[in-house]
Design a protein around this motif. Structure first.
Motif, PDB file in Angstrom:
ATOM      1  N   TRP A   1       0.832  -1.182  -0.109  1.00  0.00           N
ATOM      2  CA  TRP A   1      -0.094   0.092  -0.203  1.00  0.00           C
ATOM      3  C   TRP A   1       0.671   1.066  -0.088  1.00  0.00           C
ATOM      4  CZ3 TRP A   1       0.675   3.056   3.867  1.00  0.00           C
ATOM      5  CH2 TRP A   1       1.124   2.888   5.095  1.00  0.00           C
ATOM      6  N   PRO A   2       2.097   1.384   0.578  1.00  0.00           N
ATOM      7  CA  PRO A   2       2.725   2.722   0.509  1.00  0.00           C
ATOM      8  C   PRO A   2       3.206   2.823  -1.035  1.00  0.00           C
ATOM      9  CG  PRO A   2       3.606   1.114   2.450  1.00  0.00           C
ATOM     10  CD  PRO A   2       2.699   0.429   1.335  1.00  0.00           C
ATOM     11  N   ILE A   3       3.384   2.054  -1.791  1.00  0.00           N
ATOM     12  CA  ILE A   3       3.682   2.153  -3.014  1.00  0.00           C
ATOM     13  C   ILE A   3       2.399   2.656  -3.929  1.00  0.00           C
ATOM     14  CG2 ILE A   3       4.305   1.265  -5.370  1.00  0.00           C
ATOM     15  CD1 ILE A   3       6.114  -0.863  -3.884  1.00  0.00           C
ATOM     16  N   ALA A   4       1.247   2.187  -3.424  1.00  0.00           N
ATOM     17  CA  ALA A   4      -0.048   2.761  -4.198  1.00  0.00           C
ATOM     18  C   ALA A   4      -0.255   4.294  -3.680  1.00  0.00           C
ATOM     19  CB  ALA A   4      -1.216   1.848  -3.570  1.00  0.00           C
ATOM     20  N   VAL A   5       0.179   4.639  -2.421  1.00  0.00           N
ATOM     21  CA  VAL A   5       0.073   5.941  -1.906  1.00  0.00           C
ATOM     22  C   VAL A   5       0.849   6.645  -2.702  1.00  0.00           C
ATOM     23  CG1 VAL A   5       0.491   7.497   0.141  1.00  0.00           C
ATOM     24  CG2 VAL A   5      -0.656   5.253   0.483  1.00  0.00           C
ATOM     25  N   VAL A   6       2.191   6.525  -2.867  1.00  0.00           N
ATOM     26  CA  VAL A   6       3.095   7.431  -3.952  1.00  0.00           C
ATOM     27  C   VAL A   6       2.495   7.488  -5.401  1.00  0.00           C
ATOM     28  CG1 VAL A   6       5.411   7.668  -4.836  1.00  0.00           C
ATOM     29  CG2 VAL A   6       4.898   6.802  -2.584  1.00  0.00           C
ATOM     30  N   ALA A   7       1.806   6.358  -5.877  1.00  0.00           N
ATOM     31  CA  ALA A   7       1.377   6.391  -7.019  1.00  0.00           C
ATOM     32  C   ALA A   7       0.045   7.180  -7.085  1.00  0.00           C
ATOM     33  CB  ALA A   7       0.963   4.915  -7.433  1.00  0.00           C
ATOM     34  N   ALA A   8      -0.614   7.171  -5.886  1.00  0.00           N
ATOM     35  CA  ALA A   8      -2.020   7.912  -6.030  1.00  0.00           C
ATOM     36  C   ALA A   8      -1.735   9.272  -5.963  1.00  0.00           C
ATOM     37  CB  ALA A   8      -2.873   7.521  -4.754  1.00  0.00           C
ATOM     38  N   LEU A   9      -0.412   9.857  -5.406  1.00  0.00           N
ATOM     39  CA  LEU A   9       0.146  11.252  -5.540  1.00  0.00           C
ATOM     40  C   LEU A   9       0.466  11.635  -6.746  1.00  0.00           C
ATOM     41  CD1 LEU A   9       1.150  13.668  -4.140  1.00  0.00           C
ATOM     42  CD2 LEU A   9       3.465  12.509  -4.013  1.00  0.00           C
TER      43      LEU A   9
ATOM     44  N   LEU B   1       3.135   5.630 -12.285  1.00  0.00           N
ATOM     45  CA  LEU B   1       2.650   6.820 -11.407  1.00  0.00           C
ATOM     46  C   LEU B   1       3.516   7.380 -10.213  1.00  0.00           C
ATOM     47  CD1 LEU B   1      -1.153   5.719 -11.739  1.00  0.00           C
ATOM     48  CD2 LEU B   1       0.034   7.615 -12.555  1.00  0.00           C
ATOM     49  N   ALA B   2       4.053   6.233  -9.633  1.00  0.00           N
ATOM     50  CA  ALA B   2       4.991   6.568  -8.439  1.00  0.00           C
ATOM     51  C   ALA B   2       6.186   7.451  -8.888  1.00  0.00           C
ATOM     52  CB  ALA B   2       5.258   5.335  -7.906  1.00  0.00           C
ATOM     53  N   GLY B   3       6.631   7.181 -10.280  1.00  0.00           N
ATOM     54  CA  GLY B   3       7.755   7.937 -10.611  1.00  0.00           C
ATOM     55  C   GLY B   3       7.367   9.522 -10.962  1.00  0.00           C
ATOM     56  N   TYR B   4       5.937   9.709 -11.461  1.00  0.00           N
ATOM     57  CA  TYR B   4       5.423  11.010 -11.547  1.00  0.00           C
ATOM     58  C   TYR B   4       5.402  11.574  -9.947  1.00  0.00           C
ATOM     59  CZ  TYR B   4       4.077  11.224 -16.319  1.00  0.00           C
ATOM     60  OH  TYR B   4       4.131  11.187 -17.947  1.00  0.00           O
ATOM     61  N   GLY B   5       4.863  10.787  -9.214  1.00  0.00           N
ATOM     62  CA  GLY B   5       4.696  11.416  -7.777  1.00  0.00           C
ATOM     63  C   GLY B   5       6.080  11.848  -7.083  1.00  0.00           C
ATOM     64  N   TYR B   6       6.979  11.110  -7.414  1.00  0.00           N
ATOM     65  CA  TYR B   6       8.682  11.074  -6.867  1.00  0.00           C
ATOM     66  C   TYR B   6       9.106  12.487  -7.460  1.00  0.00           C
ATOM     67  CZ  TYR B   6      13.471  11.019  -6.373  1.00  0.00           C
ATOM     68  OH  TYR B   6      14.819  10.966  -6.070  1.00  0.00           O
ATOM     69  N   ASP B   7       8.881  12.620  -8.840  1.00  0.00           N
ATOM     70  CA  ASP B   7       9.574  13.683  -9.373  1.00  0.00           C
ATOM     71  C   ASP B   7       8.990  15.041  -8.795  1.00  0.00           C
ATOM     72  OD1 ASP B   7      11.259  12.637 -11.256  1.00  0.00           O
ATOM     73  OD2 ASP B   7      10.091  12.664 -12.911  1.00  0.00           O
ATOM     74  N   TRP B   8       7.638  15.063  -8.657  1.00  0.00           N
ATOM     75  CA  TRP B   8       7.042  16.443  -8.097  1.00  0.00           C
ATOM     76  C   TRP B   8       7.319  16.403  -6.590  1.00  0.00           C
ATOM     77  CZ3 TRP B   8       3.847  16.821  -3.782  1.00  0.00           C
ATOM     78  CH2 TRP B   8       3.030  17.784  -3.420  1.00  0.00           C
ATOM     79  N   ALA B   9       7.673  15.469  -5.995  1.00  0.00           N
ATOM     80  CA  ALA B   9       7.634  15.414  -4.484  1.00  0.00           C
ATOM     81  C   ALA B   9       9.143  15.858  -4.266  1.00  0.00           C
ATOM     82  CB  ALA B   9       7.611  14.360  -3.736  1.00  0.00           C
TER      83      ALA B   9
END
Length: 532
Positions: free
Chosen positions: A265-273, A322-330
């Motif tokens: 679920w932590p990966i899903a949270v980053v992906a949701a971001l 999607l996690a990659g997109y979330g990471y780049d933004w964060a």
């Protein structure tokens, strides 16, 4: 004013992102190698037995019956040819497939994301696709479908200036092959068609997909399996899919998703971001390759509303991107700390699943995942049968345990790999039961195996009763017990009891999980005395 702190120092370290990915890859390799000897479960047993049978000249849908298209059986055939007929070879093939998929996802991510984002996306994919809760350690059809889907999508996502016609055709071929691995991947084929259409390359893409489908159909018709293929992969599945109603689907989805994503679920949270980011910005590339891929993945796990644990592996590519997109933004918006939090979230599932991934032996992990299903016991049962059966001998397995036939390296007495088509309620059940009975009576197998585990049958009150009555009569008439296995149902941690040959083998325990029968020798009739 320059940013300070741990985040900025991490960014200043040359290649720290690729170093992180290298560590994740190394950990994946070590963890998967540690579990190479994980006993085969049912689906793996089907693919392994079918692949072995193909090597012996068997024909799909005629010599073994399956709802799946033949791609994963062909992959298993190649793995067994190169690595040998063992569970370890199959799981090593899974390891190579997973690494190849990660390379394809990195190629896709490098077009859409920063280098660090692509590394994080790949790491998230690798961690998610290893999760035992989603059956990532099992060589199901999904990892093979994912490999070919990612190869095709990576080609489609390349810059337009590098997209020659032949690369688009190759993309269509790769995505077509993903559906041959598992029909659910047709959702990725449709997604690829949308991506090709947006780039004005739909005809070349369609040519590749059609080439794959045409080749498979021509091959099946050439071996005489065309009509059987139509029944087992189109006609019967309609009855199979109709068993779960739309009203039941939400509850089933919540229950199975809750288990499959219990540790990831932590990966899903980053992906949701990341999903919120691409939707909020309405960036075309992000919407297509982020939100669009997620929609395709959700469509891929939905058919039939069964939502098996391993279906959720099809989410791994979308969650990674999607996690990659979330990471780049964060990383860019929270002074470096956001990126560090994303990294920790991506690797945290390994801590949550440490008991299964790090501490459990292959046998313990199989028992923890599948309870008293006789997967741990199947190698010894198969070895016993292989030792006592002639190379051309046959065995009837009354239960859905094809892995036993694979371990024995002996043919089944019928093409029915599973009992489920016989115990489900549908218009073909009685006819299929009659076919199994006729096959077994005609082949006169030397051995029969009776599996007394409910999950091996999934019978319901309305199950057609013909088969159950016939099995009892058939075994009493022509067979005698010669071995039995008991899995402790009250405490799965207790060792299994095996009894092969010897006086006790003929008297199975009442709670035996598996009973092995040997065909009785026909008594030689005495000559009629001559008269005076």
């Amino acid at each position: 004013m320059p940013a300070t702190g741990i985040g900025s120092k991490l960014r200043q370290l040359a290649g720290w992102d690729t170093g992180l990915l290298a560590l994740v890859v190394a950990a994946v390799v070590l963890l998967r190698i540690r579990l190479l000897d994980l006993p085969l479960e049912r689906d793996e047993g089907e693919y392994a037995y079918a692949a072995w049978l193909l090597g012996e000249g068997g024909r799909p849908y005629l010599d073994f019956y399956t709802m799946k298209w033949p791609g994963v059986h062909a992959c298993y055939w190649l793995i067994l040819r190169l690595g040998g007929a063992s569970a370890a070879a199959i799981h090593f093939g899974l390891l190579l497939t997973n690494l190849a998929s990660a390379a394809a996802l990195y190629s896709l991510g490098s077009v859409l994301l920063s280098r660090a984002g692509a590394c994080l996306a790949t790491a998230a994919f690798l961690v998610f696709s290893l999760s035992p809760h989603a059956h990532g350690v099992i060589a199901n059809a999904e990892p093979f479908a994912i490999l070919f889907a990612l190869l095709g999508l990576a080609l489609l996502a390349r810059p337009l200036r590098t997209q020659q016609t032949w690369t688009i055709v190759l993309a269509g071929i790769a995505l077509g092959l993903s559906a041959v691995m598992k029909q659910h991947a047709l959702a990725f084929v449709a997604f690829g068609a949308v991506a090709a259409l947006l780039r004005g390359r739909l005809i070349a893409y369609g040519a590749g997909v059609i080439a794959v489908g045409s080749t498979i159909l021509l091959w099946l018709w050439s071996v005489g399996a065309g009509e059987a293929f139509r029944f087992w992969t189109f006609v019967y599945p309609q009855s199979y899919a109709a068993r779960v109603s739309l009203a039941e689907a939400p509850a089933r989805l919540r229950a199975m998703a809750g288990f499959a994503l219990e540790a990831t679920w932590p990966i899903a949270v980053v992906a949701a971001l990341g999903l919120a980011l691409v939707v909020g910005r309405r960036e075309r590339q992000g919407l297509v390759w982020g939100a669009g891929l997620a929609i395709a993945a959700l469509a891929a796990i939905t058919p039939g509303f069964y939502f098996r644990e391993h279906y959720f592996l099809l989410l791994a590519p979308a969650l990674g991107i999607l996690a990659g997109y979330g990471y780049d933004w964060a990383r860019a918006s929270v002074r470096g700390w956001g990126g560090l939090v994303c990294v920790l979230a991506v690797v945290s599932p390994w801590w949550l699943e440490r008991d299964w991934l790090v501490r459990a032996t292959p046998t313990e992990l199989s028992r923890a995942m599948y309870s008293v299903n006789p997967f741990v016991e199947s190698p010894r049962i198969g070895e016993f049968l292989g030792r006592h059966l002639a190379t051309d001998g046959r065995v009837a397995i009354f239960g859905s345990e094809p892995q036993i036939a694979f371990y024995a390296q002996r043919r089944l007495a019928s093409g029915f790999i599973y009992m489920y088509p016989l115990t489900e309620v549908h218009p073909f059940a009685a006819r299929l039961q009659e076919q199994l009975i006729a096959d077994v009576e005609a082949s006169r197998p030397q051995f029969a195996v009776l599996v007394n585990v409910s999950a091996s049958w999934l019978a319901v009150p309305d199950t057609e009763p013909l088969l159950a009555g016939w099995i009892t009569e058939f075994l009493e008439r022509d067979y005698e017990p010669c071995g039995w296995v008991r899995v402790e149902t009250n405490d799965a941690s207790l060792p299994t009891l095996y009894v092969f040959d010897g006086p006790e083998a003929g008297e199975p325990a009442e709670d035996s999980s598996v009973i092995i029968y040997r065909r009785r020798a026909r008594p030689t009739s005495s000559p009629t005395p001559e008269g005076p």
